[in-house]
Design a protein around this motif. Structure first.
Motif, short mmCIF file in Angstrom:
data_model
loop_
_atom_site.label_atom_id
_atom_site.label_comp_id
_atom_site.label_asym_id
_atom_site.label_seq_id
_atom_site.Cartn_x
_atom_site.Cartn_y
_atom_site.Cartn_z
N LEU A 193 -11.20 -17.31 -7.96
CA LEU A 193 -11.48 -15.83 -6.66
C LEU A 193 -12.20 -16.60 -5.62
CD1 LEU A 193 -14.05 -14.86 -9.38
CD2 LEU A 193 -12.09 -13.73 -8.55
N ILE A 194 -11.76 -15.79 -4.26
CA ILE A 194 -12.78 -16.22 -3.08
C ILE A 194 -13.48 -15.14 -2.67
CG2 ILE A 194 -10.89 -17.71 -2.37
CD1 ILE A 194 -9.82 -14.99 -0.48
N GLY A 195 -14.36 -15.86 -1.38
CA GLY A 195 -15.72 -15.01 -1.20
C GLY A 195 -15.45 -14.52 0.29
N VAL A 196 -15.23 -12.76 0.22
CA VAL A 196 -14.76 -13.03 2.33
C VAL A 196 -15.87 -12.56 2.86
CG1 VAL A 196 -13.76 -11.20 3.99
CG2 VAL A 196 -12.20 -12.01 1.18
N ILE A 197 -16.16 -13.16 3.93
CA ILE A 197 -17.53 -13.42 4.95
C ILE A 197 -17.48 -11.73 5.69
CG2 ILE A 197 -19.74 -13.07 5.91
CD1 ILE A 197 -18.01 -15.84 3.20
N PHE A 198 -17.74 -10.60 6.30
CA PHE A 198 -17.33 -9.77 7.67
C PHE A 198 -17.87 -9.27 7.79
CE2 PHE A 198 -16.76 -7.48 3.87
CZ PHE A 198 -17.03 -6.37 4.05
N ASN B 289 -23.69 -7.77 -1.14
CA ASN B 289 -23.83 -9.30 -1.73
C ASN B 289 -22.57 -9.90 -2.09
OD1 ASN B 289 -26.35 -9.59 0.26
ND2 ASN B 289 -27.78 -9.93 -2.00
N GLY B 290 -21.97 -8.91 -1.88
CA GLY B 290 -20.76 -8.93 -3.59
C GLY B 290 -20.46 -8.76 -4.16
N TRP B 291 -21.84 -8.15 -5.30
CA TRP B 291 -21.53 -7.81 -6.72
C TRP B 291 -20.92 -6.40 -6.54
CZ3 TRP B 291 -23.58 -11.25 -9.96
CH2 TRP B 291 -24.93 -11.38 -9.22
N GLY B 292 -20.43 -6.04 -7.39
CA GLY B 292 -19.59 -5.06 -7.10
C GLY B 292 -18.21 -4.81 -6.79
N SER B 293 -18.09 -6.58 -6.39
CA SER B 293 -16.20 -6.22 -5.71
C SER B 293 -15.27 -6.06 -6.75
CB SER B 293 -16.17 -8.18 -5.30
OG SER B 293 -17.50 -8.01 -4.49
N LEU C 61 -14.33 -11.24 13.05
CA LEU C 61 -15.57 -11.74 12.22
C LEU C 61 -15.42 -12.14 10.98
CD1 LEU C 61 -17.91 -10.69 15.02
CD2 LEU C 61 -16.44 -12.72 14.97
N ILE C 62 -14.02 -12.60 10.22
CA ILE C 62 -14.09 -12.80 9.60
C ILE C 62 -13.32 -14.37 8.38
CG2 ILE C 62 -12.97 -11.41 6.79
CD1 ILE C 62 -11.46 -8.97 8.83
N TRP C 63 -14.75 -14.24 7.59
CA TRP C 63 -14.47 -15.61 7.12
C TRP C 63 -13.96 -15.55 6.24
CZ3 TRP C 63 -18.18 -13.93 9.88
CH2 TRP C 63 -18.22 -13.95 11.17
N GLN C 64 -13.64 -16.99 5.03
CA GLN C 64 -14.05 -16.61 3.43
C GLN C 64 -13.45 -17.90 2.46
OE1 GLN C 64 -9.40 -15.09 2.41
NE2 GLN C 64 -8.85 -17.84 2.11
N THR C 65 -14.57 -17.60 1.84
CA THR C 65 -14.78 -19.35 0.99
C THR C 65 -13.36 -19.99 1.02
OG1 THR C 65 -15.16 -18.30 -0.74
CG2 THR C 65 -17.01 -18.44 0.76
N ALA C 66 -13.64 -21.51 0.22
CA ALA C 66 -12.72 -21.80 -0.58
C ALA C 66 -12.13 -20.95 -2.46
CB ALA C 66 -12.79 -23.19 -0.75
N LEU D 124 -23.84 -8.72 7.94
CA LEU D 124 -22.31 -9.32 7.15
C LEU D 124 -22.81 -8.95 6.01
CD1 LEU D 124 -24.06 -13.53 8.84
CD2 LEU D 124 -21.91 -12.03 9.20
N ARG D 125 -21.76 -8.49 5.35
CA ARG D 125 -21.08 -8.05 4.33
C ARG D 125 -20.29 -9.35 3.21
NH1 ARG D 125 -20.68 -1.37 4.10
NH2 ARG D 125 -21.73 -1.33 5.70
N PHE D 126 -20.52 -9.45 2.12
CA PHE D 126 -19.66 -10.45 1.05
C PHE D 126 -18.39 -9.61 0.16
CE2 PHE D 126 -23.55 -12.95 0.73
CZ PHE D 126 -23.02 -13.92 2.55
N LYS D 127 -17.40 -9.88 -0.32
CA LYS D 127 -16.54 -9.02 -0.89
C LYS D 127 -15.95 -10.34 -1.33
CE LYS D 127 -13.34 -6.88 -2.01
NZ LYS D 127 -13.32 -4.87 -2.51
N VAL D 128 -14.95 -9.89 -3.04
CA VAL D 128 -15.22 -10.98 -3.88
C VAL D 128 -13.46 -10.44 -4.13
CG1 VAL D 128 -14.96 -12.26 -5.87
CG2 VAL D 128 -16.78 -11.53 -4.86
N ARG D 129 -12.46 -11.41 -3.92
CA ARG D 129 -11.25 -10.88 -3.92
C ARG D 129 -10.58 -12.37 -4.89
NH1 ARG D 129 -9.52 -10.29 2.09
NH2 ARG D 129 -10.48 -8.85 2.53
N LYS D 130 -9.87 -11.33 -6.06
CA LYS D 130 -8.71 -12.65 -6.72
C LYS D 130 -8.04 -13.49 -6.21
CE LYS D 130 -9.24 -12.19 -10.93
NZ LYS D 130 -8.70 -12.15 -12.21
N THR D 131 -7.56 -14.36 -5.53
CA THR D 131 -6.02 -14.90 -5.76
C THR D 131 -5.21 -14.91 -6.51
OG1 THR D 131 -6.18 -17.10 -6.58
CG2 THR D 131 -7.68 -16.32 -4.42
N ALA D 132 -4.32 -14.73 -6.02
CA ALA D 132 -1.96 -14.81 -7.14
C ALA D 132 -2.41 -15.91 -7.94
CB ALA D 132 -1.25 -15.07 -6.22
#
Length: 314
Positions: free
Chosen positions: A306-311, A176-180, A227-232, A294-302
């Motif tokens: 933070l954006i959420g990635v769903i794959f 669910n994105g915890w521990g990204s 099948l990869i999407w990302q949030t704002a 469907l898994r969630f991943k959180v990434r930091k932008t430049a």
């Protein structure tokens, strides 16, 4: 060959120790490396690997403990963290989250409780959730991760490390994105920082073909692509986790149930994950498990957001 990375968590991580408190530990990291090594192996073999050969090679790289008389061997991969301390996010510091609405539940639920149920709990008589344990690893915490392995295993292990950085999460409720987390290369020796550079590409396979194997070995794609999407972008992890909670509710409830308990057949939502509260399939019962695809991943932008990635990982 040795590589070093600054490992940073971008969302709180529930990496439980013997007392279930969040703590920096190497075993979950090594297990994660092993899982993504299998994905890299599958991609190299056209997603049709000989499983016996794969497991034999995996044992040679990561070690294997056999029964008496078996072929045991030590791991050729050595991992070290520069800290093994408890996480800095204490139970009494757990923040308050806004609620989300689930159309099948009469009352609103806090977004952290919806995405983190288990490590996050609502104590009896309390009005807002908190940690079940005494501590979690706080977003923003960093540690230096050192990995050493024989040069002959470097190409696949480096692909696995790239996959970890792009798609990996650790600990409880990590799907669910915890521990990204993210891996930032550090120079091992003066003038040799380039040795740590991570590179790779997403291991894509048509999602229907993925279902031929009963273990996660590729990211799904269809005729339109991955099948990869990302949030704002979001300013902080609290705001982003609420968005991910809203997304997860929407993803699941768009597949409306026409049956209830002990359904005579499966319905579309059952294939996202199983079991589903109050919607068991009679032939499956409550003991079968299908992890969320469907898994969630959180990434930091430049820019530091933070954006959420769903794959989709069948």
């Amino acid at each position: 060959m040795k590589q070093c990375f600054s490992t940073r968590f971008d969302t709180p991580a529930f990496l439980g120790d013997a007392q279930q408190n969040g703590r920096w530990r190497t075993p979950p990291i090594k297990a994660q490396l092993r899982q993504w090594w299998r994905v890299a192996y599958a991609a190299e073999h056209g997603f049709a690997p000989n499983l016996a050969a794969m497991l034999r090679e995996e044992g040679q790289v990561f070690g294997v403990a056999s029964d008496v008389g078996g072929d045991s061997r030590r791991s050729q991969v050595r991992i070290r963290l520069d800290r093994w301390d408890e996480g800095h996010l204490r139970k009494e510091q757990w923040p308050s989250f806004s609620t989300v609405t689930h159309p099948e539940v009469p009352q609103a639920v806090a977004s952290d409780l919806y995405l983190g149920y288990g490590p996050v709990t609502l104590p009896r008589g309390e009005r807002r959730p908190t940690l079940k344990a005494n501590a979690a690893i706080q977003a923003g915490e960093e540690a230096t991760l050192s990995i050493a392995f024989p040069e002959e295993h470097a190409p696949r292990l480096q692909r696995a490390l790239w996959l970890m950085d792009r798609y990996g999460t650790l600990g409880g409720r990590s799907r669910n994105g915890w521990g990204s987390y993210s891996l930032h290369p550090l120079p091992v020796e003066e003038g040799r920082g380039e040795d740590n550079a991570l590179a790779g590409k997403a291991p894509l396979r048509p999602w229907r073909d993925c279902l031929a194997l009963d273990w996660p070995h590729a990211i799904g794609c269809d005729d339109r692509g991955a099948l990869i999407w990302q949030t704002a972008p979001h300013p902080n992890w609290k705001a982003l986790m609420k968005t991910l909670a809203v997304l997860k509710i929407g993803l699941r409830t768009q597949f409306a149930f026409t049956t209830g308990k002990n359904a005579p057949r499966t319905e579309d939502r059952h294939w996202l994950s199983y079991p589903v509260t109050n919607h068991a399939v009679s032939a499956w019962g409550n003991n079968l498990r299908l992890p969320n695809q469907l898994r969630f991943k959180v990434r930091k932008t430049a820019e530091g957001q933070l954006i959420g990635v769903i794959f989709h990982m069948p």
